[in-house]
Scaffold this active site. Structure first.
Site, PDB file in Angstrom:
ATOM      1  N   GLU A 108       0.823  -1.225   0.000  1.00  0.00           N
ATOM      2  CA  GLU A 108       0.000   0.000   0.000  1.00  0.00           C
ATOM      3  C   GLU A 108       0.850   1.265   0.000  1.00  0.00           C
ATOM      4  OE1 GLU A 108      -3.275   0.191   2.776  1.00  0.00           O
ATOM      5  OE2 GLU A 108      -3.811  -1.888   2.418  1.00  0.00           O
TER       6      GLU A 108
HETATM    7  C1  LIG Z   1       3.624  -9.544   0.625  1.00  0.00           C
HETATM    8  C2  LIG Z   1       3.190  -8.578  -0.422  1.00  0.00           C
HETATM    9  C3  LIG Z   1       1.838  -8.438  -0.713  1.00  0.00           C
HETATM   10  C4  LIG Z   1       1.430  -7.589  -1.749  1.00  0.00           C
HETATM   11  N1  LIG Z   1       0.104  -7.539  -2.113  1.00  0.00           N
HETATM   12  C5  LIG Z   1      -0.242  -6.888  -3.258  1.00  0.00           C
HETATM   13  C6  LIG Z   1      -1.560  -6.996  -3.777  1.00  0.00           C
HETATM   14  O1  LIG Z   1      -2.436  -7.650  -3.209  1.00  0.00           O
HETATM   15  N2  LIG Z   1      -1.842  -6.368  -4.936  1.00  0.00           N
HETATM   16  C7  LIG Z   1      -0.911  -5.641  -5.605  1.00  0.00           C
HETATM   17  O2  LIG Z   1      -1.225  -5.110  -6.652  1.00  0.00           O
HETATM   18  N3  LIG Z   1       0.352  -5.501  -5.123  1.00  0.00           N
HETATM   19  C8  LIG Z   1       0.703  -6.105  -3.971  1.00  0.00           C
HETATM   20  N4  LIG Z   1       1.988  -6.001  -3.485  1.00  0.00           N
HETATM   21  C9  LIG Z   1       2.953  -5.162  -4.181  1.00  0.00           C
HETATM   22  C10 LIG Z   1       3.415  -3.966  -3.367  1.00  0.00           C
HETATM   23  O3  LIG Z   1       2.454  -2.957  -3.419  1.00  0.00           O
HETATM   24  C11 LIG Z   1       4.777  -3.566  -3.957  1.00  0.00           C
HETATM   25  O4  LIG Z   1       5.714  -4.492  -3.466  1.00  0.00           O
HETATM   26  C12 LIG Z   1       5.173  -2.185  -3.633  1.00  0.00           C
HETATM   27  O5  LIG Z   1       4.401  -1.311  -4.402  1.00  0.00           O
HETATM   28  C13 LIG Z   1       6.661  -1.910  -3.889  1.00  0.00           C
HETATM   29  O6  LIG Z   1       7.069  -2.370  -5.133  1.00  0.00           O
HETATM   30  P1  LIG Z   1       8.450  -3.188  -5.275  1.00  0.00           P
HETATM   31  O7  LIG Z   1       8.442  -4.259  -4.249  1.00  0.00           O
HETATM   32  O8  LIG Z   1       8.585  -3.576  -6.694  1.00  0.00           O
HETATM   33  O9  LIG Z   1       9.583  -2.153  -4.887  1.00  0.00           O
HETATM   34  P2  LIG Z   1      10.219  -1.030  -5.830  1.00  0.00           P
HETATM   35  O10 LIG Z   1       9.132  -0.247  -6.475  1.00  0.00           O
HETATM   36  O11 LIG Z   1      11.254  -1.648  -6.690  1.00  0.00           O
HETATM   37  O12 LIG Z   1      10.910  -0.073  -4.771  1.00  0.00           O
HETATM   38  C14 LIG Z   1      12.202  -0.342  -4.202  1.00  0.00           C
HETATM   39  C15 LIG Z   1      12.520   0.698  -3.157  1.00  0.00           C
HETATM   40  O13 LIG Z   1      12.612   1.994  -3.750  1.00  0.00           O
HETATM   41  C16 LIG Z   1      11.726   2.916  -3.116  1.00  0.00           C
HETATM   42  N5  LIG Z   1      11.189   3.832  -4.110  1.00  0.00           N
HETATM   43  C17 LIG Z   1      10.668   3.525  -5.332  1.00  0.00           C
HETATM   44  N6  LIG Z   1      10.298   4.650  -5.960  1.00  0.00           N
HETATM   45  C18 LIG Z   1      10.589   5.677  -5.140  1.00  0.00           C
HETATM   46  C19 LIG Z   1      10.465   7.113  -5.227  1.00  0.00           C
HETATM   47  N7  LIG Z   1       9.947   7.712  -6.283  1.00  0.00           N
HETATM   48  N8  LIG Z   1      10.900   7.847  -4.189  1.00  0.00           N
HETATM   49  C20 LIG Z   1      11.423   7.267  -3.102  1.00  0.00           C
HETATM   50  N9  LIG Z   1      11.567   5.934  -2.963  1.00  0.00           N
HETATM   51  C21 LIG Z   1      11.152   5.161  -3.963  1.00  0.00           C
HETATM   52  C22 LIG Z   1      10.631   2.038  -2.507  1.00  0.00           C
HETATM   53  O14 LIG Z   1      10.005   2.697  -1.416  1.00  0.00           O
HETATM   54  C23 LIG Z   1      11.422   0.813  -2.080  1.00  0.00           C
HETATM   55  O15 LIG Z   1      12.022   1.077  -0.838  1.00  0.00           O
HETATM   56  C24 LIG Z   1       2.405  -6.824  -2.437  1.00  0.00           C
HETATM   57  C25 LIG Z   1       3.757  -6.949  -2.102  1.00  0.00           C
HETATM   58  C26 LIG Z   1       4.152  -7.815  -1.122  1.00  0.00           C
HETATM   59  C27 LIG Z   1       5.614  -7.949  -0.827  1.00  0.00           C
END
Ligand SMILES: Cc1cc2nc3c(=O)[nH]c(=O)nc-3n(C[C@H](O)[C@H](O)[C@H](O)COP(=O)(O)OP(=O)(O)OC[C@H]3O[C@@H](n4cnc5c(N)ncnc54)[C@H](O)[C@@H]3O)c2cc1C
Length: 657
Positions: A420
């Site tokens: 989220e």
């Molecule tokens: C257990 C679990 C359940 C989930 N459930 C769902 C679900 O039901 N439905 C769904 O659609 N998604 C779901 N997600 C996805 C979740 O919303 C994403 O993991 C999340 O949006 C982060 O994406 P990422 O893991 O690819 O990290 P990335 O986007 O690769 O980010 C890596 C790091 O960079 C930081 N970052 C990225 N962009 C910026 C910026 N512009 N400024 C500052 N910092 C930044 C992030 O905060 C993070 O620390 C789930 C994920 C997990 C792990």
């Protein structure tokens, strides 16, 4: 002169993308507006409330006890019976908390939802996740807001009774934080005499996907051959009933936390009528998601942080009175006590801010900046409580076994932090960045007046900004200005005033603030701590007692200690040299915490039954080591019974080699 300023401001104002504009326009404001103005509206804060600190109804309490008794505290997935389990959970009303009664749902207040999720998450975090997902942003919420009548009548009753187990898929390998950046695509095609949308899906991390038979999906719709009569395209949300698991074939294992999470992959043809809200809602997907997120993120994850924090803190409160080393209870050792007080204060901050935010949301506001603060702050503070608690529980917290109550929470904590809106992004970009544009009373109107080329509106808002700014600046410099007589609340009031002044200076940085994320992260922390501070004041006013007054004061001081340092950090690093000297007068004289107060607070916590009852009422601890510790503390220390139970409590899991 105004024309000159108008064109200067036009140059520094950040370019805002379409998706950001939608995010900015979604949700409303609440006390964040007062904080940006520099003064709390005390009449509003202290307005009598219908006491919402209700206990759950006996009927609901019995249902939760039955649920937790039946499923226990072990992870619910992987498990061959998971589909039946989910259906049972649904048929008992746990997946219908946000569904209106006319569609067979339970439609509970935010406070009730929060209490239920707190209790479930305090005992079985994996179950908490499985239950919170259908009750927050997903098919049910989206259908209620935007579904066609036909869709509502067909899907909602089946979601309410567990016939449909929903999930919602947005994220894929290339769209994480940048949720719609490289999202899956759907192309409008002709199939015989019918129009279809061919969607190629590659989604990961989707909670409940492995057990779901109603997949909510987000994708970007393209209509290159202009087959749709309404000419719409863009981010679109649709529903795919799926009994056969053809798209959801694999699962992930998020940190052994034990709830279903997996992928949605493959190509599927869908009818335009499967779009949530029908073909007229094609292209509205991002707006729909943002509008719903404004409430959702302020409820479920803060409730689970509340549950885990109360369970852990109450357990450690007991443990440090029981566990002896060097011939004394470890709670008598100040190094242990310091960590415990930190845990207690953070738990109290989570408790009061959850109650305050529930109250705001139940009053009908949808403050998106405050809910972002709640999501980020409660999950982050819950993690710090866990870390401190685990240090104190030491070996027993590390080794797996019946008495280890840490691992399940420890494994789940990073999940709340990542989903989220990952906390790093929420803190670095959303809280202060959106706050400046949305909660600030004049900046968005100034931005809008520039977009509309409306010099009169610009003048009006610019003048109001300058007048408020000068008033606040003079007040902060005036040594005779009067504030609340309670010293901790006085600190909070002055911090609010200074934050308002400082945020105007930061606004002058303009669009570059997006890349100056160290500044906006620390500004986010200041704003968050101020909001949490007022939550404490609000709670103490409406549910006051002598003892929580001291805990409240100490908690506000704790938040102010964090905040005043960060304010000085920003002032020292303020990048516009010509304005920098104007910030020196608002620098804080750092106050040092009174360490003796921690000892006093420790005494209050141990003596005060009220806190213990408050914490234990909100959680479920039947057949846990916490229950044993509660029992032990009532026994005669010299009895055999005590010694036997003590040995049981301190025992650690052992496994045959
Ligand atoms: C257990 C679990 C359940 C989930 N459930 C769902 C679900 O039901 N439905 C769904 O659609 N998604 C779901 N997600 C996805 C979740 O919303 C994403 O993991 C999340 O949006 C982060 O994406 P990422 O893991 O690819 O990290 P990335 O986007 O690769 O980010 C890596 C790091 O960079 C930081 N970052 C990225 N962009 C910026 C910026 N512009 N400024 C500052 N910092 C930044 C992030 O905060 C993070 O620390 C789930 C994920 C997990 C792990």
């Amino acid at each position: 002169m105004y024309k000159y300023i108008f064109s200067r401001v036009k140059n520094i104002i950040p370019k805002i993308s379409e998706t950001e504009i939608i995010a900015l326009k979604s949700g409303g404001t609440s006390y964040d507006r007062e904080i940006f103005k520099g003064a709390m509206d005390w009449n509003k804060l202290f307005k009598p409330i219908v006491k919402n600190e209700i206990n759950l109804s006996t009927q609901m309490e019995n249902k939760i006890n039955e649920l937790l008794g039946k499923l226990g505290s072990n992870p619910i997935y992987p498990n061959p019976n998971i589909k039946e389990t989910m259906r049972w959970i649904g048929s008992n009303g746990f997946l219908s908390m946000i569904i209106n009664k006319e569609y067979g749902g339970n439609r509970l207040t935010i406070e009730e939802q929060s209490n239920i999720l707190t209790k479930i998450s305090s005992y079985n975090p994996s179950l908490g996740v499985a239950i919170m997902v259908p009750n927050s942003l997903g098919p049910a919420e989206l259908l209620q807001h935007y579904g066609t009548d036909e869709q509502k009548k067909y899907f909602l009753p089946k979601l309410a009774n567990g016939t449909f187990i929903p999930c919602f898929g947005l994220t894929g390998p290339n769209n994480g934080s940048d949720a719609v950046g490289q999202i899956d695509e759907g192309i409008v095609v002709k199939s015989g005499d019918k129009i279809k949308i061919k969607v190629s899906l590659n989604k990961r991390y989707i909670t409940l996907a492995p057990v779901s038979n109603l997949l909510g999906i987000a994708f970007k719709l393209n209509d290159p051959n202009k087959l749709l009569t309404n000419g719409r395209s863009g981010i679109t949300l649709a529903l795919i009933p799926s009994e056969s698991n053809t798209l959801n074939k694999t699962y992930h294992n998020p940190n052994n936390a034990g709830f279903p999470n997996g992928t949605i992959k493959g190509t599927v043809d869908i009818d335009p009528e499967q779009v949530i809200g029908g073909p007229d809602k094609i292209g509205e997907g991002w707006k729909m998601l943002m509008e719903c997120l404004a409430v959702g993120r302020g409820v479920s994850l803060p409730a689970s942080a509340n549950g885990s924090s109360k369970f852990i803190t109450q357990s450690i409160r007991n443990y440090i009175q029981i566990r002896k080393q060097f011939g004394m209870e470890i709670g008598n050792m100040e190094a242990v006590r310091e960590k415990f007080i930190d845990m207690y204060i953070n738990t109290w901050i989570i408790h009061t801010s959850v109650k305050f935010t529930n109250h705001i949301l139940d009053s009908g506001s949808t403050p998106s900046v405050l809910t972002a603060i709640m999501k980020q702050q409660t999950t982050e503070r819950a993690r710090s409580i866990l870390n401190n608690g685990m240090d104190i529980y030491s070996g027993s917290g590390i080794c797996i076994g019946e008495n280890n109550f840490f691992t399940k929470f420890y494994n789940s904590a990073p999940i709340g932090i990542t989903v989220e809106g990952s906390n790093t992004l929420t803190r670095g970009l959303i809280i202060f960045g959106q706050g400046l544009n949305k909660s600030h009373p004049y900046i968005f109107p100034i931005f809008q007046s520039i977009q509309d080329n409306n010099l009169n509106n610009f003048k009006e808002n610019f003048n109001s900004l300058i007048i408020d700014f000068v008033k606040n600046y003079l007040r902060v410099l005036n040594p005779l200005a009067s504030y609340n007589k309670d010293k901790s609340i006085e600190r909070l009031e002055i911090a609010t005033l200074k934050f308002s002044i400082l945020s105007n200076f930061i606004a002058v940085i303009g669009g570059k603030i997006k890349s100056k994320q160290m500044i906006s992260s620390n500004m986010a922390d200041i704003l968050s701590n101020i909001y949490l501070g007022y939550s404490l004041v609000w709670y103490n006013h409406h549910f006051s007692s002598k003892s929580n007054e001291f805990l409240t004061q100490e908690s506000i001081n704790y938040l102010m200690d964090e905040l005043e340092y960060k304010m000085n950090l920003i002032i020292s690093n303020y990048p516009i040299t010509v304005f920098k000297p104007l910030l020196y007068p608002i620098k804080n004289n750092i106050k040092y915490a009174n360490l003796e107060n921690k000892n006093k607070l420790y005494k209050v916590i141990l003596e005060n039954k009220e806190f213990s009852n408050l914490f234990t009422n909100d959680i479920y601890y039947t057949n846990t080591v916490l229950e044993k510790m509660e029992k032990l503390l009532k026994m005669d220390k010299n009895s055999l019974e005590y010694k036997t139970l003590y040995q049981d409590i301190i025992s650690v899991g052992e496994f045959k080699i």
